[in-house]
Design a protein around this motif. Structure first.
Motif, short mmCIF file in Angstrom:
data_model
loop_
_atom_site.label_atom_id
_atom_site.label_comp_id
_atom_site.label_asym_id
_atom_site.label_seq_id
_atom_site.Cartn_x
_atom_site.Cartn_y
_atom_site.Cartn_z
N ARG A 82 -15.06 -2.19 -2.00
CA ARG A 82 -13.90 -2.08 -2.77
C ARG A 82 -15.40 -1.27 -3.65
NH1 ARG A 82 -10.03 -5.77 -5.91
NH2 ARG A 82 -8.77 -6.20 -4.29
N TYR A 91 -6.76 -3.72 -6.33
CA TYR A 91 -8.22 -3.02 -6.54
C TYR A 91 -7.78 -1.67 -7.56
CZ TYR A 91 -11.22 0.96 -5.32
OH TYR A 91 -12.70 2.02 -5.52
N VAL A 97 -9.40 -1.19 1.42
CA VAL A 97 -10.12 -2.25 0.21
C VAL A 97 -9.18 -3.73 0.72
CG1 VAL A 97 -10.64 -0.85 -1.32
CG2 VAL A 97 -8.08 -1.56 -1.03
#
Length: 344
Positions: free
Chosen positions: A248, A339, A292
């Motif tokens: 991330r 995310y 991610v």
């Protein structure tokens, strides 16, 4: 003297506490290729994400992906990274056990990490105008059975020519660059940072992103040894959380396929130091895409395996779904929550 005795005792107890705390950290041995694709490992290390999980991670650089296989099978390595070459599939077919647990890099629109790279003179002279012109030309590959070999097969299908018409030439990346320079090689399928280095040196041009004829190819993955996944499940889960935090942070720093977004300076510094790269090159080169959530392209992995089997390079019955285990990544992604990329 009682106060001295008490001070010594207190110091000894404090020292024992420090030792106990240090011993409490779970050791994890990670085999990496020491390439830019391993950046999330080093970001997680530098930013303390592994420490946050109570992990003592040893990042061990191995000079080839093949050297990851045996120690993963024995459990000497807990975690490995690399491409899904013929060697990995044959090891699995022989009964050596490890699992594919997360994405390390894949093709995606806007990320020119992996391209059809052709000699500049062929482009300028018009001798190479489209993928159809690959027929009869020599393309460079690091070795037989590497993950990039399905690419000319997909390129040939896309162009309407036969895969057999493309001539594979097996050379190391430095040898490929030299062969392009002396015109002994027509083209190659270069990854970064080699492509940027070759472009800057004038040896060739990025003709086409491989994503145009092979969307979302799985370039490389993260492995867990069977022993790590089975006997140290809690530690394996902690490691995955830290890895995805590293991913991330890496993705936050990306902009238009390069490391040019929020936090780029810190990521560039980590990569330059960890991989002994010039910071300017780190900024200039294109990045691989990394999911991610850790998800891999299972269908693409199976497609590449099917290609290897048809070529007679992989023996034995093995399927992609036999070795893909997304449970760690799925749980870690859920624990970390959705995310949200940092604002550009």
């Amino acid at each position: 003297m009682a106060w001295l005795t008490q001070a010594v005792l207190a110091g000894a107890l404090a020292g024992n506490l420090i030792v106990s705390l240090a011993q409490a950290a779970d050791k994890v041995a990670v085999g990496t290729g020491g390439s830019a694709s391993d950046a999330p490992f080093y970001i997680a290390y530098d930013r303390g994400y592994f420490n946050d999980e109570g992990l003592d991670v040893d990042l061990i650089v191995l000079d080839s992906g093949a050297k990851v296989i045996a120690p993963l099978g024995t459990g000497e390595l807990d975690v490995g990274s690399g491409a899904l070459s013929v060697g990995f599939w044959n090891a699995l077919a022989r009964g050596i056990k490890f699992r594919i647990v997360a994405d390390r890099g894949h093709a995606e629109p806007g990320y020119l990490y992996q391209t059809v790279f052709m000699r500049k003179d062929l482009i300028e002279s018009g001798a190479f105008k489209s993928l159809k012109d690959l027929a009869g030309m020599g393309l460079g590959f690091a070795a037989q059975g590497v993950t990039s070999l399905p690419l000319p097969h997909e390129a040939a299908k896309f162009a309407g020519i036969r895969f057999e018409d493309v001539i594979p030439v097996y050379l190391s990346f430095p040898q490929q660059i030299a062969a392009l320079q002396n015109k002994a090689l027509d083209g190659t399928l270069l990854i970064e940072p080699q492509a940027t280095i070759a472009v800057n040196a004038g040896y060739g041009v990025r003709f086409m992103d491989t994503n145009e004829f092979y969307p979302h190819q799985q370039i490389s993955v993260i492995f867990y040894s069977e022993k790590f996944a089975k006997e140290r499940t809690d530690v394996a889960q902690k490691f995955m959380r830290a890895w995805l935090r590293g991913v991330r942070s890496y993705n936050d720093a990306l902009k238009e396929g390069k490391i040019a977004g929020p936090g780029a300076d810190e990521v560039v510094a980590t990569m330059a130091r960890s991989f002994n790269m010039n910071p300017g090159l780190v900024r200039e080169m294109y990045s691989q895409a990394v999911d991610v959530t850790g998800a891999v392209n299972a269908a693409g992995i199976q497609k590449d395996l099917d290609f290897f089997v048809r070529q007679g390079w992989v023996a034995g019955k093995i399927g992609a779904n036999d070795v893909i285990d997304m449970s760690f990544a799925q749980k870690a992604s859920a624990e970390l929550g959705p995310y949200r990329r940092k604002a550009q």
